[in-house]
Design a protein around this motif. Structure first.
Motif, PDB file in Angstrom:
ATOM      1  N   TRP A  40       0.822  -1.216   0.000  1.00 40.41           N
ATOM      2  CA  TRP A  40       0.000   0.000   0.000  1.00 40.41           C
ATOM      3  C   TRP A  40       0.852   1.260   0.000  1.00 40.41           C
ATOM      4  CZ3 TRP A  40      -5.031   0.196  -0.913  1.00 40.41           C
ATOM      5  CH2 TRP A  40      -5.748  -0.995  -0.784  1.00 40.41           C
TER       6      TRP A  40
ATOM      7  N   ASN B 243       0.445   5.342   0.853  1.00 40.86           N
ATOM      8  CA  ASN B 243      -0.447   6.354   1.435  1.00 40.86           C
ATOM      9  C   ASN B 243       0.246   7.704   1.349  1.00 40.86           C
ATOM     10  OD1 ASN B 243       1.115   6.697   3.908  1.00 40.86           O
ATOM     11  ND2 ASN B 243       0.304   4.721   4.503  1.00 40.86           N
TER      12      ASN B 243
ATOM     13  N   ASN C 283      -4.959   6.392  -0.216  1.00 44.67           N
ATOM     14  CA  ASN C 283      -4.268   5.099  -0.201  1.00 44.67           C
ATOM     15  C   ASN C 283      -4.537   4.409  -1.535  1.00 44.67           C
ATOM     16  OD1 ASN C 283      -3.582   5.370   2.562  1.00 44.67           O
ATOM     17  ND2 ASN C 283      -5.597   4.635   3.125  1.00 44.67           N
ATOM     18  N   TRP C 284      -3.522   3.726  -2.048  1.00 43.33           N
ATOM     19  CA  TRP C 284      -3.713   2.959  -3.280  1.00 43.33           C
ATOM     20  C   TRP C 284      -2.657   1.876  -3.394  1.00 43.33           C
ATOM     21  CZ3 TRP C 284      -0.988   7.535  -3.432  1.00 43.33           C
ATOM     22  CH2 TRP C 284       0.237   7.519  -4.086  1.00 43.33           C
ATOM     23  N   ARG C 285      -2.859   1.013  -4.396  1.00 44.19           N
ATOM     24  CA  ARG C 285      -1.882  -0.007  -4.761  1.00 44.19           C
ATOM     25  C   ARG C 285      -1.607   0.136  -6.259  1.00 44.19           C
ATOM     26  NH1 ARG C 285      -3.720  -5.740  -3.683  1.00 44.19           N
ATOM     27  NH2 ARG C 285      -5.502  -4.927  -4.780  1.00 44.19           N
TER      28      ARG C 285
END
Length: 96
Positions: free
Chosen positions: A25, A27, A92-94
């Motif tokens: 992740w 952020n 937040n991301w992937r």
């Protein structure tokens, strides 16, 4: 300082800065553009853990991971999964 730009298709949604990596992740802090307004309910539903997110209420385009990406400071496009954007400005991301 690295600043990324969040896009949905060809719409600039805001700037991303103060990036941290935790496992898979990413952020960071998110500063929305005026284009972000129409997505506010969508992201509020995504991040509300008590909510039963129902996809039928949202555009199929919004739910398509291939429509979300960031642009880095060298103008390179990097694909991401649909990000989680919180009311306090956290994102937040992937990576895809």
């Amino acid at each position: 300082m690295i600043i990324l730009k969040l896009y949905f298709l060809d719409e600039f949604l805001g700037d991303i800065q103060n990036i941290n990596v935790e496992g898979m992740w990413i952020n960071a802090e998110f500063t929305p553009s005026k284009n972000m307004e129409k997505f506010n309910d969508f992201f509020a539903a995504i991040v509300d853990e008590g909510n039963n997110f129902d996809e039928v209420y949202y555009s199929e385009e919004w739910l398509d991971d291939s429509n979300w990406f960031v642009i880095d400071d060298e103008n390179r496009k990097k694909s991401i999964y649909i990000p989680a954007i919180y009311p306090d400005g956290e994102i937040n991301w992937r990576w895809r």
